[in-house]
Design a protein around this motif. Sequence first.
Motif, PDB file in Angstrom:
ATOM      1  N   GLN A   1     -11.490  -4.126  18.354  1.00 31.14           N
ATOM      2  CA  GLN A   1     -10.302  -4.347  18.718  1.00 31.14           C
ATOM      3  C   GLN A   1      -9.928  -5.414  17.502  1.00 31.14           C
ATOM      4  O   GLN A   1      -8.626  -5.473  17.322  1.00 31.14           O
ATOM      5  CB  GLN A   1     -10.395  -5.201  19.812  1.00 31.14           C
ATOM      6  N   ALA A   2     -10.853  -6.020  17.004  1.00 31.65           N
ATOM      7  CA  ALA A   2     -10.646  -7.033  15.850  1.00 31.65           C
ATOM      8  C   ALA A   2     -10.251  -6.258  14.612  1.00 31.65           C
ATOM      9  O   ALA A   2      -9.469  -6.474  13.692  1.00 31.65           O
ATOM     10  CB  ALA A   2     -11.821  -7.843  15.609  1.00 31.65           C
ATOM     11  N   PHE A   3     -10.872  -4.954  14.649  1.00 31.39           N
ATOM     12  CA  PHE A   3     -10.715  -4.209  13.258  1.00 31.39           C
ATOM     13  C   PHE A   3      -9.428  -3.207  13.341  1.00 31.39           C
ATOM     14  O   PHE A   3      -8.994  -2.627  12.377  1.00 31.39           O
ATOM     15  CB  PHE A   3     -11.921  -3.337  12.824  1.00 31.39           C
ATOM     16  N   LEU A   4      -9.006  -2.880  14.627  1.00 29.17           N
ATOM     17  CA  LEU A   4      -8.163  -1.851  14.803  1.00 29.17           C
ATOM     18  C   LEU A   4      -6.666  -2.197  14.101  1.00 29.17           C
ATOM     19  O   LEU A   4      -6.198  -1.266  13.476  1.00 29.17           O
ATOM     20  CB  LEU A   4      -7.632  -1.899  16.539  1.00 29.17           C
ATOM     21  N   PRO A   5      -6.268  -3.571  13.906  1.00 26.31           N
ATOM     22  CA  PRO A   5      -4.801  -3.809  13.195  1.00 26.31           C
ATOM     23  C   PRO A   5      -5.161  -3.280  11.804  1.00 26.31           C
ATOM     24  O   PRO A   5      -4.261  -2.863  11.014  1.00 26.31           O
ATOM     25  CB  PRO A   5      -4.973  -5.359  13.319  1.00 26.31           C
ATOM     26  N   ILE A   6      -6.581  -3.313  11.243  1.00 27.28           N
ATOM     27  CA  ILE A   6      -6.657  -2.990   9.681  1.00 27.28           C
ATOM     28  C   ILE A   6      -6.645  -1.456   9.725  1.00 27.28           C
ATOM     29  O   ILE A   6      -5.984  -1.023   8.956  1.00 27.28           O
ATOM     30  CB  ILE A   6      -8.130  -3.436   9.565  1.00 27.28           C
ATOM     31  N   TYR A   7      -7.095  -0.794  10.695  1.00 32.82           N
ATOM     32  CA  TYR A   7      -7.047   0.557  10.732  1.00 32.82           C
ATOM     33  C   TYR A   7      -5.611   0.988  11.009  1.00 32.82           C
ATOM     34  O   TYR A   7      -5.302   2.048  10.330  1.00 32.82           O
ATOM     35  CB  TYR A   7      -7.734   1.205  11.836  1.00 32.82           C
ATOM     36  N   ASN A   8      -5.032   0.431  11.783  1.00 30.38           N
ATOM     37  CA  ASN A   8      -3.279   0.661  11.767  1.00 30.38           C
ATOM     38  C   ASN A   8      -2.601   0.478  10.628  1.00 30.38           C
ATOM     39  O   ASN A   8      -1.820   1.190  10.226  1.00 30.38           O
ATOM     40  CB  ASN A   8      -2.991  -0.053  12.865  1.00 30.38           C
ATOM     41  N   ALA A   9      -2.995  -0.402   9.954  1.00 25.45           N
ATOM     42  CA  ALA A   9      -2.450  -0.645   8.635  1.00 25.45           C
ATOM     43  C   ALA A   9      -2.484   0.178   7.311  1.00 25.45           C
ATOM     44  O   ALA A   9      -1.955   0.645   6.653  1.00 25.45           O
ATOM     45  CB  ALA A   9      -2.941  -2.128   8.220  1.00 25.45           C
ATOM     46  N   ILE A  10      -3.806   0.768   7.358  1.00 23.76           N
ATOM     47  CA  ILE A  10      -4.327   1.695   6.155  1.00 23.76           C
ATOM     48  C   ILE A  10      -3.930   3.102   6.713  1.00 23.76           C
ATOM     49  O   ILE A  10      -3.518   3.799   5.797  1.00 23.76           O
ATOM     50  CB  ILE A  10      -5.721   1.589   6.038  1.00 23.76           C
ATOM     51  N   LEU A  11      -3.546   3.499   7.962  1.00 19.35           N
ATOM     52  CA  LEU A  11      -3.210   4.875   8.450  1.00 19.35           C
ATOM     53  C   LEU A  11      -1.820   5.443   7.620  1.00 19.35           C
ATOM     54  O   LEU A  11      -1.953   6.545   7.139  1.00 19.35           O
ATOM     55  CB  LEU A  11      -3.367   4.959  10.003  1.00 19.35           C
ATOM     56  N   PRO A  12      -0.732   4.717   7.926  1.00 17.82           N
ATOM     57  CA  PRO A  12       0.314   5.111   7.245  1.00 17.82           C
ATOM     58  C   PRO A  12       0.305   5.485   5.745  1.00 17.82           C
ATOM     59  O   PRO A  12       0.757   6.617   5.229  1.00 17.82           O
ATOM     60  CB  PRO A  12       1.511   4.109   7.536  1.00 17.82           C
ATOM     61  N   PRO A  13       0.069   4.637   5.010  1.00 15.49           N
ATOM     62  CA  PRO A  13      -0.183   4.912   3.551  1.00 15.49           C
ATOM     63  C   PRO A  13      -1.201   6.206   3.193  1.00 15.49           C
ATOM     64  O   PRO A  13      -1.000   7.000   2.439  1.00 15.49           O
ATOM     65  CB  PRO A  13      -0.716   3.718   2.795  1.00 15.49           C
ATOM     66  N   LEU A  14      -2.208   6.246   3.866  1.00 17.53           N
ATOM     67  CA  LEU A  14      -3.173   7.325   3.856  1.00 17.53           C
ATOM     68  C   LEU A  14      -2.692   8.627   4.216  1.00 17.53           C
ATOM     69  O   LEU A  14      -2.797   9.592   3.715  1.00 17.53           O
ATOM     70  CB  LEU A  14      -4.557   7.070   4.771  1.00 17.53           C
ATOM     71  N   THR A  15      -1.963   8.748   5.505  1.00 15.42           N
ATOM     72  CA  THR A  15      -1.146   9.999   6.027  1.00 15.42           C
ATOM     73  C   THR A  15      -0.031  10.264   4.730  1.00 15.42           C
ATOM     74  O   THR A  15       0.201  11.433   4.695  1.00 15.42           O
ATOM     75  CB  THR A  15      -0.441   9.345   7.187  1.00 15.42           C
ATOM     76  N   THR A  16       0.680   9.326   4.324  1.00 10.85           N
ATOM     77  CA  THR A  16       1.638   9.718   3.185  1.00 10.85           C
ATOM     78  C   THR A  16       0.959  10.282   2.088  1.00 10.85           C
ATOM     79  O   THR A  16       1.446  11.194   1.522  1.00 10.85           O
ATOM     80  CB  THR A  16       2.495   8.361   2.699  1.00 10.85           C
ATOM     81  N   PHE A  17      -0.316   9.727   1.726  1.00 11.95           N
ATOM     82  CA  PHE A  17      -0.917  10.418   0.487  1.00 11.95           C
ATOM     83  C   PHE A  17      -1.289  11.811   0.976  1.00 11.95           C
ATOM     84  O   PHE A  17      -1.059  12.823  -0.087  1.00 11.95           O
ATOM     85  CB  PHE A  17      -2.139   9.305   0.224  1.00 11.95           C
ATOM     86  N   ILE A  18      -1.989  11.936   2.062  1.00 18.72           N
ATOM     87  CA  ILE A  18      -2.127  13.293   2.372  1.00 18.72           C
ATOM     88  C   ILE A  18      -1.093  14.374   2.554  1.00 18.72           C
ATOM     89  O   ILE A  18      -1.330  15.355   1.931  1.00 18.72           O
ATOM     90  CB  ILE A  18      -3.291  13.195   3.844  1.00 18.72           C
TER      91      ILE A  18
END
Length: 246
Positions: free
Chosen positions: A225-242
Amino acid sequence: MQSGLNKAQKSLSNFQRNVSSIMGKVATVLAAVKIGEVIKDSVKDAMSVETSIENINRTMQGSAKVFGDWVKSQSQAYGMSIKEGYKYGSTYSNLISSFENNTKKISDSTQELMKATSIIASKTGRTFEDTAERIRSGMLGSTEAIEDLGVYTQVSMLESTEAFKELANGKTWQQLNFQTQQQIRLAAILEQTYARYGTTLADTTQTRHNQFIASLKNVQLTLGQAFLPIYNAILPPLTTFINALS
């Protein structure tokens, strides 16, 4: 994308600083485990709980917070991790909401069904998951799996319970609507559980072991749960890149 990655990197750095002080205390536990795998499993647990909470909010609405507080404060005492508490709370509340409209009753009945599951598991040596699946099967009208728990849901048995006498109002089983039949089935399962197994968990090493394992799982969930906000932050740019690559 670069801005999003920079933001995620900053969050990750803060996260690493915050957990570095406690990682030494659990270093021996994690010595043989890759930290990446721990993070991955922790995040997976956190996402699972997030989904379960969303469903509980839907089925229990205004009573969801009361149920959530119960899970956080009482689940470990019943040998459940918080993740399991939310998972089976979601499963049971789904079943109960199909025949009960009062959200407080859905919350209360879900708690009672989870307590009954823990008590049966404790007294029979079965896992919580196995017991819960058998009770779920019994709630859906299947009799074979739940009979192994010493709980019977055949119509002839249900008609002999106190629950039937209180809720049937003199009608036969066939004359009852689906909602009333399910209310009787739920009450009969609880009635038989408490009559056969009592209202407390077995005072055994297995029970204490399950409570200890639940506490370890809760630590893992907190990490996720502590790491989840970081995962949420990195998903949009990664999705854009893919998407750009595709």
